[in-house]
Design a protein around this motif. Structure first.
Motif, mmCIF file in Angstrom:
data_model
loop_
_atom_site.group_PDB
_atom_site.id
_atom_site.type_symbol
_atom_site.label_atom_id
_atom_site.label_comp_id
_atom_site.label_asym_id
_atom_site.label_seq_id
_atom_site.Cartn_x
_atom_site.Cartn_y
_atom_site.Cartn_z
ATOM 1 N N UNK A 435 0.823 -1.208 0.000
ATOM 2 C CA UNK A 435 0.000 0.000 0.000
ATOM 3 C C UNK A 435 0.859 1.261 0.000
ATOM 4 N N UNK A 436 1.989 1.218 0.698
ATOM 5 C CA UNK A 436 2.901 2.359 0.710
ATOM 6 C C UNK A 436 3.456 2.626 -0.690
ATOM 7 N N UNK A 437 3.765 1.537 -1.406
ATOM 8 C CA UNK A 437 4.296 1.691 -2.774
ATOM 9 C C UNK A 437 3.244 2.298 -3.696
ATOM 10 N N UNK A 438 1.990 1.913 -3.494
ATOM 11 C CA UNK A 438 0.909 2.492 -4.301
ATOM 12 C C UNK A 438 0.744 3.974 -3.968
ATOM 13 N N UNK A 439 0.734 4.282 -2.674
ATOM 14 C CA UNK A 439 0.549 5.663 -2.227
ATOM 15 C C UNK A 439 1.683 6.567 -2.728
ATOM 16 N N UNK A 440 2.888 5.988 -2.797
ATOM 17 C CA UNK A 440 4.051 6.762 -3.257
ATOM 18 C C UNK A 440 4.096 6.882 -4.780
ATOM 19 N N UNK A 441 3.151 6.264 -5.468
ATOM 20 C CA UNK A 441 3.107 6.345 -6.925
ATOM 21 C C UNK A 441 4.064 5.394 -7.617
ATOM 22 N N UNK A 442 4.620 4.426 -6.876
ATOM 23 C CA UNK A 442 5.564 3.488 -7.468
ATOM 24 C C UNK A 442 4.865 2.296 -8.129
ATOM 25 N N UNK A 443 3.609 2.066 -7.768
ATOM 26 C CA UNK A 443 2.800 1.020 -8.397
ATOM 27 C C UNK A 443 1.449 1.627 -8.773
ATOM 28 N N UNK A 444 0.983 1.357 -9.972
ATOM 29 C CA UNK A 444 -0.322 1.890 -10.387
ATOM 30 C C UNK A 444 -1.449 1.030 -9.829
ATOM 31 N N UNK A 445 -2.512 1.628 -9.346
ATOM 32 C CA UNK A 445 -3.643 0.872 -8.833
ATOM 33 C C UNK A 445 -4.942 1.558 -9.258
ATOM 34 N N UNK A 446 -5.881 0.748 -9.694
ATOM 35 C CA UNK A 446 -7.152 1.276 -10.176
ATOM 36 C C UNK A 446 -8.291 0.539 -9.509
ATOM 37 N N UNK A 447 -9.164 1.276 -8.857
ATOM 38 C CA UNK A 447 -10.348 0.690 -8.258
ATOM 39 C C UNK A 447 -11.412 0.478 -9.342
ATOM 40 N N UNK A 448 -12.113 -0.636 -9.267
ATOM 41 C CA UNK A 448 -13.130 -0.948 -10.276
ATOM 42 C C UNK A 448 -14.483 -0.359 -9.862
#
Length: 448
Positions: A435-448
């Protein structure tokens, strides 16, 4: 013959305890030079459909339980660094509680069995049971159960496995291979009214899931014909069948050659009408998975799933797979493990030399609604999954050796429970890093 030799022969596997004590199976230690979670996720994303990676990360971000389901490769690395008995079986590889369920046999009977084999490979039996037990701890936590109950779920899985494999190791070999967990039988033998009610509902729903009903659910009519309806970004067309007719023809021809003659004849009566990419699961998101609509001369539908098969996450730790084609690896592993398999199971090679396996889609499938299971139902499900896994391992490995090692006491059950809690704790830490990596913009995440 000495007394010691007699004891060894009467207790296959017992001598392994000298080098791998059963209590040691409860210990979890992180391997040296373990990649960061960011590195692990980025590595597992390699080769996937790029625009689907945010959906994969989004699905994994919903809970530690979802994150666990999507990362069999992380646990494979962690398990490989731990002591184990060296007793190999045809492992599922991604053995968690959502990869079991109900489906129809070729005789049209409903049975319960393992149903996901994307990672299957010969491997130590402990890897499957530890991954399965941990999934029950995470599911119990996800359902807000007490910590003591979550740990008990893992112990129940191990206990059911231990008692069942002791029984199956003594069975006649043919009887073991013919054995099935038929769902009506599970219904009749259940002592829980809650379980009976859920099974009755599931059976009724499965019986109504005909190809014709699926046709009207996921297709749309176009000038008197049917085509799969686009539902961006989860279902959409990527291949023009007219322009790529020759490629599709060669793909299907290669697939037909992997079927036995009678099934090849049956499949040859159907023609492909439409093909669309469909996002499925959690860990599979981003790999290429298609739904194929096929019709015969009577305009009767047949839906096939065409799913990409990549290298098993276990292969880096078990040795090279004997099958050169990963689709064949999946199919042959599934045939070994399951009590009955889809008659249309086969494999082929597509564009860019990608490997695929094919099976019928939604054939009276029953998927467990685990997120709504309470303590009573989840406990019953834990026992059933443990028994099913034990049958698979007894069929494809030395069940007598495994049983001899586990013994009659609950030492191994407690060890598996201890490990499952420790690994669930680690999964929650890994999830937080994710979750930290997502928040930092290092991993892309998309809610459906």
């Amino acid at each position: 013959m000495s007394t010691n030799t007699t004891t060894t022969l009467s207790n296959p596997g017992k001598q392994i305890r000298d080098s791998i004590p059963r209590t040691s199976q409860g210990i979890f230690k992180l391997p040296k030079q373990r990649p960061t979670i960011l590195q692990a996720i980025q590595a597992s994303n390699a080769g996937r459909v790029e625009e689907l990676i945010p959906i994969r990360c989004g699905r994994m971000s919903t809970s530690p339980f979802a994150f666990y389901r999507g990362n069999a490769d992380i646990m494979a690395r962690d398990l490989a660094g731990l002591p184990h008995t060296q007793l190999q079986v045809q492992a599922m590889g991604d053995c968690h509680l959502m990869n079991f369920g109900g489906f129809a046999t070729p005789e049209r009977n409903l049975i319960f069995d393992a149903n996901d084999f994307d990672e299957t490979l010969p491997a130590p039996w402990e890897w499957d049971i530890k991954r399965l037990a941990t999934s029950f701890v995470l599911a119990a936590r996800h359902n807000s159960m007490r910590e003591a109950d979550a740990r008990q779920m893992a112990i129940d899985v191990a206990s059911a496995y231990r008692n069942a494999i002791a029984e199956y190791a003594q069975m006649n070999t043919l009887d073991l291979w013919y054995m099935k967990f038929d769902i009506p039988g599970l219904l009749n033998n259940s002592k829980s009214e809650k379980v009976k009610t859920m099974l009755k509902t599931a059976i009724d729903k499965a019986e109504k899931s005909t190809p014709e009903k699926v046709l009207y659910k996921i297709t749309t009519g176009v000038l008197g014909n049917f085509e799969i309806a686009d539902q961006h970004p989860l279902v959409y067309h990527t291949i023009d069948l007219v322009k790529q007719k020759e490629m599709v023809h060669h793909f299907l021809e290669s697939y037909l050659n992997t079927l036995q003659d009678d099934r090849r004849y049956l499949m040859s009566q159907y023609r492909i009408v439409d093909l669309a990419l469909k996002v499925v699961g959690v860990g599979s998101v981003g790999t290429r998975c298609y739904v194929a609509l096929m019709m015969n001369d009577k305009n009767e539908p047949l839906f096939m799933q065409v799913k990409e098969a990549r290298n098993s996450v276990l292969e880096a730790y078990t040795g090279k797979c004997k099958y050169k084609h990963n689709g064949e690896r999946v199919v042959q592993g599934q045939r070994l493990v399951q009590a009955a398999s889809d008659i249309f199971l086969g494999w082929s090679t597509g564009l860019e030399n990608r490997h695929y396996y094919l099976r019928q889609l939604r054939d009276r499938k029953i998927a467990p609604d685990v997120e709504h299971f309470d303590k009573e139902v989840l406990g019953a499900y834990a026992g059933l999954c443990g028994k099913v896994l034990a049958r698979a391992h007894a069929k494809t490995g030395r069940g007598d050796m495994i049983s001899g090692y586990m013994g009659k006491a609950d030492i191994m059950d407690e060890a598996i429970g201890k490990f499952a809690v420790a690994y669930a704790d680690q999964t929650e830490k890994d999830y937080a890093d994710f979750l930290k990596a997502i928040k930092a913009g290092k991993l892309p995440a998309k809610k459906e």
